[in-house]
Motif scaffolding. Sequence first.
Motif, PDB file in Angstrom:
ATOM      1  N   GLU A   1      -3.949  -7.961  -1.382  1.00  0.00           N
ATOM      2  CA  GLU A   1      -4.347  -7.485  -0.059  1.00  0.00           C
ATOM      3  C   GLU A   1      -3.695  -8.353   0.999  1.00  0.00           C
TER       4      GLU A   1
ATOM      5  N   ALA B   1      -8.300   0.286   4.898  1.00  0.00           N
ATOM      6  CA  ALA B   1      -7.252  -0.227   4.038  1.00  0.00           C
ATOM      7  C   ALA B   1      -6.067   0.706   4.159  1.00  0.00           C
TER       8      ALA B   1
ATOM      9  N   ALA C   1      -5.682  -5.011   5.070  1.00  0.00           N
ATOM     10  CA  ALA C   1      -7.017  -4.762   4.526  1.00  0.00           C
ATOM     11  C   ALA C   1      -8.096  -5.438   5.380  1.00  0.00           C
TER      12      ALA C   1
ATOM     13  N   ARG D   1      -4.568  -9.934   4.446  1.00  0.00           N
ATOM     14  CA  ARG D   1      -5.747 -10.227   5.274  1.00  0.00           C
ATOM     15  C   ARG D   1      -5.355 -11.132   6.429  1.00  0.00           C
TER      16      ARG D   1
ATOM     17  N   ARG E   1      -2.546  -3.662  -0.479  1.00  0.00           N
ATOM     18  CA  ARG E   1      -3.293  -3.040   0.622  1.00  0.00           C
ATOM     19  C   ARG E   1      -2.979  -3.788   1.911  1.00  0.00           C
TER      20      ARG E   1
END
Length: 337
Positions: free
Chosen positions: A144, A37, A76, A146, A73
């Motif tokens: 996050e 992360a 991540a 992704r 993040r």
Amino acid sequence: MLIKIHKSSDCTASQITPESIYLSRRSVLGGSLAGLAVAGLPRIGVASEASRYADVEPGKAPAWFTDKLASTRWGAVTVKGEAITPYKDATHYNNFYEFGPDKGDPAANAGSLKTEPWSVVIDGEVGKPGRYALEDLVKPSQFEERVYRLRCVEAWSMVIPWLGFSLAELLKRVEPTSKARYVRFETLKDPKSMPGQRSSFGLIDWPYVEGLRLDEAMNPLALLAVGMYGRELPNQNGAPLRLVLPWKYGFKSIKSIVRISLVEQPPQTTWQGLAPTEYGFYANVNPTVDHPRWSQARERRLPSGLFSPNVRNTELFNGYAEEVAGLYEGMDLRKNY
Ligand SMILES: Nc1nc2c(c(=O)[nH]1)N[C@H]1C(S)=C(S)[C@@H](COP(=O)(O)O)O[C@H]1N2
Ligand SMILES: [Mo]
């Protein structure tokens, strides 16, 4: 998806993608869900976050979105060695039947969708039912980024960097009761702003509905997205809140969600209702179970053109078997398609 067989003209948008966009595509290396992360960046505006992706025009994001970027993040979850799809393709080759049946219709028509204010009703078998303003839903969540593969049942695919938060985390917060076995999701129904809902394209019984078994919904891969490519979601991609389930065919990833219900019985979903022999409840990506009208063994990875079709093999659970295969242990995936 309804009745169409692929035409080579489907590729036009990607064939004219400018070279600058090809050149700015990055391939991202990194770990899996448990993996690396990247630490939160210092607080900067949405414009500079969007410029992580050179081909992205920044949007005018609401405060609840920009405020969260500081602690996001980044990276991540990533996809190893596969290029991110150019923003232009991800935002101009869409399925969002509320705005029309053709791939370019959502980008052309979704400007009429009013995403602010937005609220989501959470009801059914939950300890904390209610109508939640989007900013309140989002406030306690960890954002996050992704990067996920997206595989449409029509045998094309993309790689998209989503921004969002865990569905499981939200569901835990509203406290499902012991009777809750499935989750039902509903898209906005508003024929005034959604031309597809008032047209003669009358096969779909609006609103668009999707569903998951509760244990699927609790899987850490299930994401509620509010953004992509470092900026807020464009309307055509399901603003302001959509589901992303990378191991399932794209139609499970329902857009512009206004209602989430915890229920005892499997919900009747839109595509099952339309063509139950073609679209199942599970809709897990599976190269060995063909659609009745075409093979699912391979896919066109966008950008894909006549002279560089960019075809690759489709992977079981779209490459996410390690994370999700356990959900389907002992099930006949041919019957439960
Ligand atoms: N409400 C709603 N959600 C939807 C759809 C739709 O028509 N209406 N299309 C689905 C399909 S078939 C796919 S492939 C993905 C496409 O997402 P994207 O346009 O962001 O790539 O959205 C899914 N979610
Ligand atoms: Mo799809």
